[in-house]
Design an enzyme around this catalytic site. Structure first.
Site, short mmCIF file in Angstrom:
data_model
loop_
_atom_site.label_atom_id
_atom_site.label_comp_id
_atom_site.label_asym_id
_atom_site.label_seq_id
_atom_site.Cartn_x
_atom_site.Cartn_y
_atom_site.Cartn_z
CD GLN A 80 76.04 45.82 -0.53
OE1 GLN A 80 75.61 45.14 0.39
NE2 GLN A 80 75.40 46.88 -0.99
CG HIS A 137 74.78 40.71 2.28
ND1 HIS A 137 74.43 41.38 3.44
CD2 HIS A 137 74.24 41.44 1.27
CE1 HIS A 137 73.72 42.45 3.13
NE2 HIS A 137 73.60 42.52 1.82
CG ASN A 187 71.05 40.53 3.48
OD1 ASN A 187 70.74 41.12 4.52
ND2 ASN A 187 70.96 41.10 2.29
CD GLU A 188 67.58 42.77 2.02
OE1 GLU A 188 67.75 42.82 0.80
OE2 GLU A 188 67.48 43.76 2.73
C1 BGC Z 1 70.66 44.97 1.15
C2 BGC Z 1 71.93 45.79 0.97
C3 BGC Z 1 71.63 47.00 0.11
C4 BGC Z 1 70.59 47.84 0.82
C5 BGC Z 1 70.20 49.12 0.09
C6 BGC Z 1 69.46 45.83 1.44
O1 BGC Z 1 68.33 45.35 0.78
O2 BGC Z 1 70.87 43.99 2.11
O3 BGC Z 1 72.89 44.96 0.40
O4 BGC Z 1 72.77 47.75 -0.17
O5 BGC Z 1 69.42 47.10 0.95
O6 BGC Z 1 69.58 48.84 -1.11
#
Ligand code: BGC
Length: 411
Positions: free
Chosen positions: A24, A115, A159-160
């Site tokens: 990002q 990520h 991540n997520e």
């Molecule tokens: C993610 C980021 C994303 C942010 C805003 C999170 O879910 O980890 O990568 O930019 O949300 O959408």
């Protein structure tokens, strides 16, 4: 929640800062699944981004100036392992320099090992659909911790996972763009899309989603074991996106909220929490079934409800591990809501600590404006504004409001 004017002091040693993710902000990454999707016109091009790869010192100067004592960033897997099993030492040297730059400024690093973006060799051979994906992922994680573990003691494996699995395998808006049409009716959030993916046929698509979600949990667990073998004293966490589902009085709504929380958060957490030394919470969404209240919106068109971070922490608190807010933030290009958003959120975290939750830090999303996945560069989450033409950095006024909190360790 208490609304008095007493300063709300945080525990000594609390970590304050912001987060970023490699793809990002770094720029110049061409060998992952997102770059390929961009070449195919399916997602926006990330290009040189904010060139954080070359400008991290300048960016950490800003973080230091803003009173941060912690920073979360991710390692780009495709840089480290550009070909299967071949590791790039030059890129390790780069991330070592990044870590040293943080230490030189008194900023504690939190590393996220992965990520969202995958090296091409891995995504093209099936990625997390592969049965051996947990071992492949664990090998990469252990290698990085072996190389960087002397400079960092907090590693999040991923991540997520729930966001990735649902955007990639149900909604079809992210690589590998698999879509199950029924999901369109139950989606409550919109993370944007750049093209219309065709739905996969039949129930098989859902089976693949469940397989990927399970493989992600297996991958975290395998990585935990492999990391502990190379560095037993490092803190290993998972970063979990929690949507806070609640309901009004209606029993049907209550049942819906229970089911949604179970599916979105607890199915995954139950599989991994025993292999977590701590847990990171990413909080952005709140959904109350039966609620008719109209909320103000962020630039993502998401309801503004920062106090929901309390419920998000509470949901993870049951797993009995130390918690940190690994992300929470707002897209707000005009910077009109961000300061109040942060203050309300910090108050809710303070309350969570008062109520006995073991919360160790808060990492605002994001330090810099960044590539917002399928939405490209239009959405502005940063404490620091980026001019993508000149790459000039400009600190937003709300960043100074957050700075007061960071340096006082209090609200
Ligand atoms: C993610 C980021 C994303 C942010 C805003 C999170 O879910 O980890 O990568 O930019 O949300 O959408």
């Amino acid at each position: 929640m208490q609304a008095d004017t007493q300063p709300k002091q945080f525990p000594e040693g609390f970590y304050w800062g912001a987060a970023t993710a490699s793809y990002q902000v770094e720029g110049g990454i061409e060998n992952n699944d997102w770059a390929k999707a961009a070449r195919e016109g399916r997602v926006p091009v990330a290009g040189r981004s904010s060139d954080h790869y070359n400008r991290y010192e300048q960016d950490f100067d800003i973080a230091q100036e803003l009173g941060h004592n912690a920073h979360r960033f991710s390692i780009e897997w495709a840089r480290i392992e550009p070909e299967e099993g071949k590791f790039n030492e030059r890129e390790i040297a780069h991330y070592r320099a990044v870590l040293q730059a943080l230490h030189a400024r008194g900023i504690k690093p939190y590393i996220t090992l992965w990520h969202f973006t995958l090296p091409l060799w891995f995504s093209e051979s099936g990625g997390f659909e592969r049965n051996d994906s947990p071992e492949i992922f664990a090998r990469y994680c252990a290698y990085v911790v072996e190389q960087l573990g002397d400079l960092c003691d907090s590693f999040s494996t991923m991540n997520e996972p729930s966001v990735l699995a649902s955007n990639g395998w149900l909604r079809g808006t992210w690589p590998p763009f698999k879509r199950f049409a029924l999901t369109d009716f139950i989606s409550i959030t919109n993370s944007g899309k750049s093209f219309e993916p065709k739905p996969e046929k039949g129930i098989g698509a859902v089976r693949v989603f469940f397989k990927v979600r399970k493989n992600l949990a297996r991958a975290h667990n395998a990585a935990y074991v492999a990391i502990k073998q190379v560095k037993s004293d490092t803190d290993v966490s998972v970063v979990k996106h929690v949507i806070l589902f609640e309901a009004n009085w209606n029993p049907i709504n209550k049942a819906l909220a229970w089911f949604a929380n179970w599916q979105w958060t607890h199915v995954f957490m139950k599989r991994v929490y025993k292999q977590c030394d701590s847990i990171g919470l990413n909080y952005y969404f709140y959904k109350k079934y039966g609620d008719t209240h109209v909320y103000e919106k962020t630039d993502m068109d998401w309801d503004i409800y920062p106090q929901g971070v309390y419920g998000g922490l509470n949901m993870l608190h049951r797993y009995g591990k130390p918690l940190f807010v690994s992300e929470a933030g707002i897209a707000d290009a005009r910077d009109v809501h961000r300061a109040a958003y942060i203050q309300t959120q910090v108050q809710a975290i303070w309350q969570a600590i008062e109520d006995g939750m073991d919360v160790r830090g808060h990492l605002y999303w994001s330090l810099l404006d960044n590539y917002e996945w399928a939405l490209g560069y239009e959405k502005r989450f940063g404490l620091v504004e980026i001019d993508y033409e000149t790459l000039e950095r400009k600190v937003r006024p709300s960043a100074y409001v957050y700075k007061e909190i960071c340096i006082n360790n209090a609200l």
